[in-house]
Design a protein around this motif. Structure first.
Motif, PDB file in Angstrom:
ATOM      1  N   LYS A  75       0.666  -1.447  -0.142  1.00 43.09           N
ATOM      2  CA  LYS A  75      -0.249  -0.117   0.236  1.00 43.09           C
ATOM      3  C   LYS A  75       0.405   1.597   0.026  1.00 43.09           C
ATOM      4  N   PHE A  80      -2.294   6.234  -1.575  1.00 44.53           N
ATOM      5  CA  PHE A  80      -2.438   6.227   0.200  1.00 44.53           C
ATOM      6  C   PHE A  80      -1.816   6.752   0.674  1.00 44.53           C
ATOM      7  N   LEU A  91      -4.992   0.646  10.061  1.00 51.64           N
ATOM      8  CA  LEU A  91      -5.072  -0.038   9.329  1.00 51.64           C
ATOM      9  C   LEU A  91      -5.138   0.104   7.957  1.00 51.64           C
ATOM     10  N   TRP A 100       1.309  -2.936  10.545  1.00 51.11           N
ATOM     11  CA  TRP A 100      -0.123  -3.750  10.229  1.00 51.11           C
ATOM     12  C   TRP A 100      -0.938  -4.943   9.994  1.00 51.11           C
ATOM     13  N   ARG A 104      -3.644  -5.959  12.482  1.00 52.36           N
ATOM     14  CA  ARG A 104      -4.739  -6.951  12.338  1.00 52.36           C
ATOM     15  C   ARG A 104      -5.426  -8.357  13.000  1.00 52.36           C
ATOM     16  N   GLY A 276     -13.378   4.485   8.067  1.00 55.42           N
ATOM     17  CA  GLY A 276     -13.999   3.109   7.167  1.00 55.42           C
ATOM     18  C   GLY A 276     -15.335   2.814   6.989  1.00 55.42           C
ATOM     19  N   ALA A 277     -15.757   3.094   8.551  1.00 57.43           N
ATOM     20  CA  ALA A 277     -16.964   2.369   8.304  1.00 57.43           C
ATOM     21  C   ALA A 277     -18.488   3.875   8.526  1.00 57.43           C
ATOM     22  N   THR A 280     -19.024   5.414   3.686  1.00 54.87           N
ATOM     23  CA  THR A 280     -19.232   3.913   3.045  1.00 54.87           C
ATOM     24  C   THR A 280     -20.496   3.584   2.613  1.00 54.87           C
ATOM     25  N   THR A 284     -24.157   4.356   0.477  1.00 51.45           N
ATOM     26  CA  THR A 284     -25.259   2.386  -0.176  1.00 51.45           C
ATOM     27  C   THR A 284     -26.050   2.976   0.199  1.00 51.45           C
ATOM     28  N   PHE A 343      -9.251   1.870  -5.320  1.00 47.04           N
ATOM     29  CA  PHE A 343      -8.049   1.898  -4.245  1.00 47.04           C
ATOM     30  C   PHE A 343      -6.209   0.847  -5.244  1.00 47.04           C
ATOM     31  N   ARG A 345      -1.908  -0.550  -5.461  1.00 50.08           N
ATOM     32  CA  ARG A 345      -1.290  -1.450  -4.725  1.00 50.08           C
ATOM     33  C   ARG A 345       0.122  -1.207  -5.894  1.00 50.08           C
ATOM     34  N   PRO A 404     -16.337  -4.986  -4.097  1.00 49.78           N
ATOM     35  CA  PRO A 404     -17.217  -3.895  -2.582  1.00 49.78           C
ATOM     36  C   PRO A 404     -16.056  -3.889  -2.117  1.00 49.78           C
ATOM     37  N   PHE A 405     -16.177  -4.762  -1.279  1.00 48.39           N
ATOM     38  CA  PHE A 405     -15.374  -4.800  -0.069  1.00 48.39           C
ATOM     39  C   PHE A 405     -13.848  -4.586  -0.332  1.00 48.39           C
ATOM     40  N   GLY A 406     -12.677  -5.555  -1.982  1.00 45.53           N
ATOM     41  CA  GLY A 406     -11.909  -5.626  -1.468  1.00 45.53           C
ATOM     42  C   GLY A 406     -11.511  -6.969  -1.697  1.00 45.53           C
ATOM     43  N   ARG A 410      -6.211  -7.909   2.594  1.00 46.18           N
ATOM     44  CA  ARG A 410      -6.365  -6.813   3.307  1.00 46.18           C
ATOM     45  C   ARG A 410      -7.855  -6.711   3.126  1.00 46.18           C
ATOM     46  N   CYS A 412     -11.801  -5.937   3.260  1.00 44.81           N
ATOM     47  CA  CYS A 412     -12.621  -4.662   4.110  1.00 44.81           C
ATOM     48  C   CYS A 412     -12.716  -5.878   5.591  1.00 44.81           C
TER      49      CYS A 412
HETATM   50  C1  HEM Z   1     -20.328  -0.262   2.209  1.00 39.24           C
HETATM   51  C2  HEM Z   1     -19.356  -0.577   2.973  1.00 39.24           C
HETATM   52  C3  HEM Z   1     -18.135  -0.520   3.294  1.00 39.24           C
HETATM   53  C4  HEM Z   1     -17.167  -0.769   2.450  1.00 39.24           C
HETATM   54  C5  HEM Z   1     -17.611  -0.318   0.429  1.00 39.24           C
HETATM   55  C6  HEM Z   1     -15.794  -0.322   2.174  1.00 39.24           C
HETATM   56  C7  HEM Z   1     -15.021  -1.218   1.672  1.00 39.24           C
HETATM   57  C8  HEM Z   1     -13.269  -0.985   1.660  1.00 39.24           C
HETATM   58  C9  HEM Z   1     -12.657  -1.627   0.558  1.00 39.24           C
HETATM   59  C10 HEM Z   1     -12.408  -1.331  -0.648  1.00 39.24           C
HETATM   60  C11 HEM Z   1     -11.805  -1.598   1.822  1.00 39.24           C
HETATM   61  C12 HEM Z   1      -9.789  -2.599   0.903  1.00 39.24           C
HETATM   62  C13 HEM Z   1      -9.495  -1.483   0.592  1.00 39.24           C
HETATM   63  C14 HEM Z   1      -8.055  -1.815   0.024  1.00 39.24           C
HETATM   64  O1  HEM Z   1      -7.729  -2.987  -0.649  1.00 39.24           O
HETATM   65  O2  HEM Z   1      -7.281  -0.771  -0.343  1.00 39.24           O
HETATM   66  C15 HEM Z   1     -11.982  -1.221   2.882  1.00 39.24           C
HETATM   67  C16 HEM Z   1     -10.863  -1.482   4.049  1.00 39.24           C
HETATM   68  C17 HEM Z   1     -11.188  -1.436   5.243  1.00 39.24           C
HETATM   69  N1  HEM Z   1     -11.999  -1.104   5.363  1.00 39.24           N
HETATM   70 FE1  HEM Z   1     -14.133  -1.326   4.443  1.00 39.24          FE
HETATM   71  N2  HEM Z   1     -15.517  -0.866   4.151  1.00 39.24           N
HETATM   72  C18 HEM Z   1     -17.124  -0.791   4.466  1.00 39.24           C
HETATM   73  C19 HEM Z   1     -17.354  -0.927   5.507  1.00 39.24           C
HETATM   74  C20 HEM Z   1     -16.381  -0.805   6.767  1.00 39.24           C
HETATM   75  C21 HEM Z   1     -16.509  -0.559   8.542  1.00 39.24           C
HETATM   76  C22 HEM Z   1     -18.443  -1.248   8.386  1.00 39.24           C
HETATM   77  C23 HEM Z   1     -15.785  -0.575   8.635  1.00 39.24           C
HETATM   78  C24 HEM Z   1     -15.714  -0.646   9.981  1.00 39.24           C
HETATM   79  C25 HEM Z   1     -16.155  -0.739  11.030  1.00 39.24           C
HETATM   80  C26 HEM Z   1     -14.761  -0.430   7.794  1.00 39.24           C
HETATM   81  C27 HEM Z   1     -13.991  -0.476   8.159  1.00 39.24           C
HETATM   82  C28 HEM Z   1     -11.977  -0.836   7.280  1.00 39.24           C
HETATM   83  C29 HEM Z   1     -10.634  -0.643   7.410  1.00 39.24           C
HETATM   84  C30 HEM Z   1     -10.307  -0.965   8.904  1.00 39.24           C
HETATM   85  C31 HEM Z   1     -10.029  -1.488   6.563  1.00 39.24           C
HETATM   86  C32 HEM Z   1      -8.492  -1.257   6.768  1.00 39.24           C
HETATM   87  C33 HEM Z   1      -8.834  -3.297   6.220  1.00 39.24           C
HETATM   88  C34 HEM Z   1      -6.851  -3.656   6.498  1.00 39.24           C
HETATM   89  O3  HEM Z   1      -6.169  -3.065   5.867  1.00 39.24           O
HETATM   90  O4  HEM Z   1      -6.676  -3.723   7.205  1.00 39.24           O
HETATM   91  N3  HEM Z   1     -14.594  -0.712   6.531  1.00 39.24           N
HETATM   92  N4  HEM Z   1     -13.202  -1.416   3.172  1.00 39.24           N
END
Ligand code: HEM
Length: 465
Positions: A75, A80, A91, A100, A104, A276-277, A280, A284, A343, A345, A404-406, A410, A412
């Motif tokens: 990252k 970033f 994180l 990290w 994690r 993060g929370a 997003t 949605t 996002f 890399r 959508p969450f990667g 890494r 989400c």
């Molecule tokens: C619709 C809701 C959400 C979407 C679309 C979303 C999307 C993402 C994506 C795409 C990543 C990865 C980015 C990458 O790989 O570079 C990510 C990472 C992360 N998200 Fe979410 N997220 C959502 C909700 C949340 C919630 C609810 C939380 C916490 C309660 C959260 C906390 C995090 C954290 C801390 C990371 C970093 C994880 C790591 O690298 O270890 N996200 N999110």
């Protein structure tokens, strides 16, 4: 054995393509990338302001980067670096793999599907309280009290809801009225950094008016987080039955090195979770309400399911397996308007993808706005169609056509939390209310900031069903 063919250079956007150069990227990032895909397909390079970027738009190549060779791509990438002044060592943008991993490992147990089940009640309580507030403020029309309800600023309202839910669930904090200040500060950071990503001059240390606004916004978000961390440190709650994530982070020691987390790291992690929370989930849900308001047939199916499964009750965690269409609506909203839509890399060493040379240092740009519209994997991709998420259709697509969450290590950490919250809140609202388009309202367009934001917000009318 035949000699292997040497890798080729990636196609590159050039002046002859008519797509434009760095200033076209600055002016209209999505338009620029759409032009690149049209001209060169799923893999091409470009160099806005000297930064070597590679656009990656095929599920196989995305899996290669995020999963198969995940350890080779880190990252320490341009986007970033842009957001790190806000997220710092937390994180989300952390490029120090050892730190990290340790963080994690400590935090993951609080985000499993089983742990998240305990937060479901918070989610629905807060949604019910929000509906009561809307009713009290006279927003609702129809039903027994047909008043002329004012338009709801859905994005703002849901933003406050999302902040309340995450803070109450993970940090036992009632953020009350300070949620709005956080929202405002985040909005400034999202917009200033979104512009800075497209045009990284002058450096953020130069005190231009917008950079000063950014630094004030960071200070405001820091104040928001510090307020409840300070209180908790003073209370010194021991770990036990009622341990929330904040207490855990204050007391946990890493299983490998036996060390705890210092207060600065704790602050960054809490802020990362809030950020993060918050936006997003807000986006949605706002888009889901907007899409439903424009697609009465989908809304009707949603109401049919919610009425059948809940029979008027507030939804519970155990209802989730039967709220299948509700979840399909959420999945489809996440496809069309993927909030964390871009996002990156950085290639740590030279690599090869599909016969093309990937030089070390390349910034691999993954943009789910385009991936989720890829014509090879989505029929009629601009159409809102929750049927895209029937088990049969899911099985027909490669897994990495929808991220959508990667994906990979890494991925989400909040994925289960988010999907639980989104599905339960949508069902809780649909149980007794609907959000409708005001007459003559213009189409809402997505705005490509750091996240994909509904431009101008989403404003709808509330009706009792
Ligand atoms: C619709 C809701 C959400 C979407 C679309 C979303 C999307 C993402 C994506 C795409 C990543 C990865 C980015 C990458 O790989 O570079 C990510 C990472 C992360 N998200 Fe979410 N997220 C959502 C909700 C949340 C919630 C609810 C939380 C916490 C309660 C959260 C906390 C995090 C954290 C801390 C990371 C970093 C994880 C790591 O690298 O270890 N996200 N999110």
């Amino acid at each position: 054995m035949p000699a292997s063919t040497p890798a080729k250079d990636l196609p590159r956007i050039t002046a002859r393509d008519g797509i434009g150069g760095a200033f076209a990227f600055k002016r209209d990032q999505l338009g620029f990338l759409a032009g690149g895909i049209e001209r060169h397909g799923d893999l091409f390079r470009f160099r806005p302001f000297g930064i070597p970027m590679v656009m990656v738009n095929h599920p196989d190549h995305i899996r290669h980067i995020l999963v198969d060779k995940g350890e080779q791509y880190d990252k320490d990438a341009a986007i970033f670096k842009v957001v790190r002044p806000v997220l710092r060592k937390g994180l989300i943008a952390n490029a120090d793999m050892d730190l990290w991993r340790r963080q994690r490992r400590m935090m993951a147990p609080h985000f499993t599907p089983r742990t998240v089940a305990a937060f479901a009640r918070n989610m629905t309580d807060e949604a019910v309280a929000m509906l009561e507030r809307w009713e009290r403020r006279g927003h609702a029309t129809g039903g027994e009290r047909p008043t002329g309800g004012e338009l709801l600023d859905v994005t703002d309202e849901i933003g406050q809801l999302a902040l309340r839910i995450v803070n109450r669930s993970l940090f036992s904090a009632d953020v009350g009225a300070s949620a709005q200040a956080f929202e405002r500060a985040f909005g400034v950071a999202n917009s200033v950094l979104g512009a800075f990503f497209r045009f990284p001059f002058p450096p953020l240390g130069v005190p231009t008016p917008s950079h000063r606004r950014l630094h004030r916004a960071i200070a405001d978000m820091d104040d928001f987080v510090s307020a409840f961390i300070r209180k908790r440190v003073a209370e010194d709650v021991p770990t036990g039955e009622e341990t929330d994530l904040l207490t855990l982070l204050l007391h946990t020691v890493d299983e490998e090195d036996g060390k705890g987390m210092d207060l600065e790291q704790l602050h960054h992690e809490v802020l990362n979770i809030c950020i993060g929370a918050y936006e997003t989930t807000t986006n949605t849900l706002s888009w889901a309400f907007y899409l439903l308001a424009r697609h009465p047939e989908a809304e009707e199916r949603l109401h049919e399911e919610v009425d059948r499964v809940l029979a008027g009750r507030v939804p519970e965690f155990t209802d989730l397996p039967r709220l299948t269409y509700t979840r399909m609506v959420i999945d489809e909203a996440l496809r069309i308007y993927s909030p964390a839509y871009q996002f990156m890399r950085r290639a740590r060493q030279d690599d090869e993808i599909a016969g093309y040379r990937i030089p070390a240092g390349s910034n691999m740009l993954i943009n789910s706005y385009f991936l989720h519209r890829h014509p090879e994997f989505w029929k009629d991709p601009e159409r809102f169609d929750p049927e895209n998420f029937t088990p049969e259709r899911i099985a027909q697509r490669p897994k990495h056509a929808y991220i959508p969450f990667g994906s990979g290590h890494r991925i989400c950490i909040g994925k289960h939390f988010a999907l639980t919250e989104l599905t339960l809140v949508l069902a809780a609202v649909a149980r007794g209310h609907r959000l409708v388009m005001p007459e003559g309202a213009p189409e809402v367009r997505p705005e490509a900031l750091i996240t994909l934001h509904p431009k101008g917000g989403i404003h709808l009318r509330l009706e009792r069903r």
